[in-house]
Scaffold this motif. Structure first.
Motif, PDB file in Angstrom:
ATOM      1  N   VAL A  20      41.361  37.020  37.948  1.00 39.53           N
ATOM      2  CA  VAL A  20      42.150  38.465  38.088  1.00 39.53           C
ATOM      3  C   VAL A  20      41.373  39.348  38.679  1.00 39.53           C
ATOM      4  CG1 VAL A  20      43.352  39.698  36.669  1.00 39.53           C
ATOM      5  CG2 VAL A  20      43.455  37.608  36.095  1.00 39.53           C
ATOM      6  N   ILE A  24      42.956  41.196  42.022  1.00 37.99           N
ATOM      7  CA  ILE A  24      43.296  42.687  42.062  1.00 37.99           C
ATOM      8  C   ILE A  24      42.294  43.609  42.930  1.00 37.99           C
ATOM      9  CG2 ILE A  24      43.300  44.821  40.714  1.00 37.99           C
ATOM     10  CD1 ILE A  24      44.040  43.052  38.388  1.00 37.99           C
ATOM     11  N   ARG A  25      40.983  43.133  42.974  1.00 39.04           N
ATOM     12  CA  ARG A  25      39.957  43.764  43.816  1.00 39.04           C
ATOM     13  C   ARG A  25      40.371  43.734  45.364  1.00 39.04           C
ATOM     14  NH1 ARG A  25      35.054  42.213  41.935  1.00 39.04           N
ATOM     15  NH2 ARG A  25      34.399  44.490  41.330  1.00 39.04           N
ATOM     16  N   GLN A  27      43.518  43.197  46.424  1.00 37.40           N
ATOM     17  CA  GLN A  27      44.744  44.132  46.588  1.00 37.40           C
ATOM     18  C   GLN A  27      44.108  45.237  46.895  1.00 37.40           C
ATOM     19  OE1 GLN A  27      46.964  43.223  43.368  1.00 37.40           O
ATOM     20  NE2 GLN A  27      47.891  41.326  44.056  1.00 37.40           N
ATOM     21  N   LEU A  28      43.387  45.943  46.262  1.00 35.73           N
ATOM     22  CA  LEU A  28      42.783  47.372  46.266  1.00 35.73           C
ATOM     23  C   LEU A  28      42.153  47.771  47.545  1.00 35.73           C
ATOM     24  CD1 LEU A  28      41.648  47.899  42.436  1.00 35.73           C
ATOM     25  CD2 LEU A  28      43.478  48.833  43.431  1.00 35.73           C
ATOM     26  N   LEU A  39      48.522  50.814  38.672  1.00 39.79           N
ATOM     27  CA  LEU A  39      48.692  49.244  38.714  1.00 39.79           C
ATOM     28  C   LEU A  39      49.811  49.032  38.104  1.00 39.79           C
ATOM     29  CD1 LEU A  39      45.009  48.314  38.202  1.00 39.79           C
ATOM     30  CD2 LEU A  39      46.333  48.068  40.336  1.00 39.79           C
ATOM     31  N   LEU A  45      51.194  42.388  34.621  1.00 39.69           N
ATOM     32  CA  LEU A  45      50.023  41.616  35.215  1.00 39.69           C
ATOM     33  C   LEU A  45      49.768  40.270  34.390  1.00 39.69           C
ATOM     34  CD1 LEU A  45      47.449  44.117  35.432  1.00 39.69           C
ATOM     35  CD2 LEU A  45      48.603  43.016  37.317  1.00 39.69           C
ATOM     36  N   THR A  48      52.470  38.023  36.130  1.00 40.26           N
ATOM     37  CA  THR A  48      52.034  37.563  37.620  1.00 40.26           C
ATOM     38  C   THR A  48      50.967  36.587  37.549  1.00 40.26           C
ATOM     39  OG1 THR A  48      52.496  39.989  38.323  1.00 40.26           O
ATOM     40  CG2 THR A  48      50.945  38.814  39.641  1.00 40.26           C
ATOM     41  N   ILE A  56      43.640  40.293  30.971  1.00 38.58           N
ATOM     42  CA  ILE A  56      44.053  41.121  31.801  1.00 38.58           C
ATOM     43  C   ILE A  56      43.072  42.433  31.141  1.00 38.58           C
ATOM     44  CG2 ILE A  56      45.817  42.783  32.365  1.00 38.58           C
ATOM     45  CD1 ILE A  56      46.133  40.206  33.758  1.00 38.58           C
ATOM     46  N   LEU A  60      40.713  44.288  33.675  1.00 43.67           N
ATOM     47  CA  LEU A  60      40.469  45.867  34.087  1.00 43.67           C
ATOM     48  C   LEU A  60      39.483  46.612  33.438  1.00 43.67           C
ATOM     49  CD1 LEU A  60      44.541  46.531  33.108  1.00 43.67           C
ATOM     50  CD2 LEU A  60      43.336  46.456  35.295  1.00 43.67           C
TER      51      LEU A  60
END
Length: 75
Positions: A20, A24-25, A27-28, A39, A45, A48, A56, A60
């Motif tokens: 995860v 996410i990294r 996407q950022l 987010l 999340l 997803t 999650i 995070l």
């Protein structure tokens, strides 16, 4: 005398939270989530990525420790 021992190390699978974090990294860093924007919620999340809320939260926390996200409780 030749070395006949074999390498018995077992490669571990990445933890779910690591998967995860990587997603996410990506996407950022790709700009899919602009700086300063929120987010998706933990609930979104979990759906997803198909993982638990604990996974999650762990992801995070790692992203926050790396300085990529800023947690805001209740925001």
């Amino acid at each position: 005398m030749a070395d006949t021992t074999t390498d018995l190390r077992v490669e571990r699978k990445p933890k779910l939270s690591e998967t995860v974090v990587a997603a996410i990294r990506k996407q950022l860093l790709a700009g899919e989530v602009p700086p300063g924007h929120k987010l998706p919620t933990e609930g979104q999340l979990t759906e997803t990525f198909g993982v638990s809320r604990t996974v999650i939260r762990e992801a995070l926390a790692k992203l926050a420790a790396d300085g990529l996200v800023e947690p805001r409780q209740g925001a």
